[in-house]
Design a protein around this motif. Sequence first.
Motif, short mmCIF file in Angstrom:
data_model
loop_
_atom_site.label_atom_id
_atom_site.label_comp_id
_atom_site.label_asym_id
_atom_site.label_seq_id
_atom_site.Cartn_x
_atom_site.Cartn_y
_atom_site.Cartn_z
N ILE A 115 2.06 6.61 -1.95
CA ILE A 115 1.04 5.80 -2.62
C ILE A 115 1.68 5.09 -3.83
O ILE A 115 1.70 3.87 -3.90
N ALA A 116 2.25 5.86 -4.75
CA ALA A 116 2.86 5.26 -5.94
C ALA A 116 4.11 4.47 -5.55
O ALA A 116 4.99 4.98 -4.84
N SER A 117 4.20 3.25 -6.03
CA SER A 117 5.28 2.35 -5.59
C SER A 117 6.67 2.89 -5.89
O SER A 117 7.58 2.75 -5.07
N GLY A 138 -0.65 2.74 0.26
CA GLY A 138 -1.18 2.13 -0.95
C GLY A 138 -0.22 1.54 -1.95
O GLY A 138 -0.63 1.07 -3.00
N SER A 139 1.08 1.54 -1.65
CA SER A 139 2.03 0.98 -2.63
C SER A 139 1.88 -0.53 -2.66
O SER A 139 2.05 -1.20 -1.65
N THR A 140 1.60 -1.07 -3.83
CA THR A 140 1.29 -2.49 -3.92
C THR A 140 2.41 -3.33 -4.56
O THR A 140 2.30 -4.55 -4.60
N TYR A 188 5.09 -0.02 -10.31
CA TYR A 188 3.74 -0.57 -10.08
C TYR A 188 3.18 -1.17 -11.37
O TYR A 188 2.75 -2.32 -11.41
N TYR A 240 -1.68 4.82 -14.14
CA TYR A 240 -2.28 5.81 -13.25
C TYR A 240 -3.32 6.63 -14.03
O TYR A 240 -3.25 6.75 -15.26
N ASP A 264 -5.68 -0.56 -9.16
CA ASP A 264 -6.01 0.53 -8.23
C ASP A 264 -5.51 1.90 -8.68
O ASP A 264 -6.06 2.92 -8.27
N MET A 319 -7.33 5.83 -1.60
CA MET A 319 -6.18 6.43 -0.91
C MET A 319 -6.59 7.11 0.38
O MET A 319 -5.86 7.10 1.35
N1 PHE Z 1 -0.97 0.70 -5.86
C1 PHE Z 1 -0.45 1.83 -6.56
C2 PHE Z 1 1.05 1.74 -6.61
O1 PHE Z 1 1.62 0.94 -5.98
C3 PHE Z 1 -0.86 3.13 -5.92
C4 PHE Z 1 -2.30 3.30 -5.61
C5 PHE Z 1 -2.85 2.80 -4.44
C6 PHE Z 1 -3.13 3.95 -6.47
C7 PHE Z 1 -4.20 2.92 -4.14
C8 PHE Z 1 -4.47 4.11 -6.18
C9 PHE Z 1 -5.01 3.54 -5.03
O2 PHE Z 1 1.73 2.46 -7.26
#
Ligand code: PHE
Length: 397
Positions: A115-117, A138-140, A188, A240, A264, A319
């Motif tokens: 999840i965490a980039s 979820g890594s953006t 992130y 976070y 997010d 997530m």
């Molecule tokens: N987008 C965040 C990241 O890249 C992670 C994340 C995704 C957190 C979705 C919460 C919900 O680090």
Amino acid sequence: MLFSDMKKLRNMIPLALAMASFACLSACNKKDAGSSDNEILIGHYGSLTGATATFGQSAQKGIEMAVDAINESGGVLGKKLKVIVEDDQGKPEEAQTVATKLISKDRVVALLGEIASSNSLAAAPVAQANRIPMISPGSTNPKVTMVGDYIFRVCFIDPFQGLVMAKFATNTLKLKKVAVLRDIKSDYSVGLANFFVENFAKMGGTIVTDISYSQGDKDFTAQLTAIKAKNPDGIFVPGYYTEVGLIALQARKLGITVTLLGGDGWDSSDLWKIGGTALNGCFYSNHYSVDDPNPILQKFVKDYKTRYGKTSDSIPDAMAALGYDAALVLADAMKRANSTRPDSVRDALAQTKGFMGVTGNTTLDSNRNAVKPAVVLEVKVDDKGNGRNVFKETVSP
Ligand code: PHE
């Protein structure tokens, strides 16, 4: 045969043997990679413990639900999916270690995570080098899928998320002067802060100060005091939830009443527990809203409550929803590839178009990123720390 020829031949034997055994090894590897006659192994690595524990835990719940649903309806290519889960404690070095273990020891055919980039960025080179497809739920951060052609994600990326919040700050909240407080240790946070700043300035806004903290910090008094002196009408905190909750508390204590905005990374029921009522009237962008009437989403929310309602927070966060979709997208690619060979699965993943999941329609672009709308949510918490996210608006890419 001449003596010299014999000698040459003898010298070549070890090399030939080595080559033969290498060929066998790699062929065997390919053949059995992560699958037996009745099971297909996939790996999930995530933060099941640590400062971002709800990210990994929620993603795992979503993945479990998806995999059970897939297996109940006959599995994939006549086999059951089996997920091997590894806890990376939310640390990049651990993410790399457990991803390596899942690939080399368990021989999974694909990876789901992180999840965490920063954690995805640490593990992605391992997946890429071993040619094992990896899907981040979820890594953006844009850099994640740039690691290579085996790396995918089922969520939008931060240039878009930064734009969404800059627009919301400018057009909806009418903010003119915003302070930025970013987590310098998170790819992130740094990326999202930059994309916000760029867009907010383009829309005519002023960034009155841009300062940082490091993940794990507990005291933000110095930064918040400096921010207060600049008298902003909003503060953008793309961090976070653990730190964001503390920042909200400490800001209110210092008499800072302006709205906090984020991305997010705020999405966790722990945010409400840590920040409490200090978060009221704050906003963040996210991947989905439980208020969305879409029937696929509402069924997911209902099933999630039934399954997990007794043991934890019964409202699935983003997530959970993205973990669910990531597993479904992977299963769909295996079916279309008609194979679990990692290279074939990769090719099929790259062709993902219009896959309907909980977080909407997943179409992967040529950079292996999903193009999806974002929602803006308002945080509402009561004095007992019970929170909810109230849907504000949807922004399409
Ligand atoms: N987008 C965040 C990241 O890249 C992670 C994340 C995704 C957190 C979705 C919460 C919900 O680090």
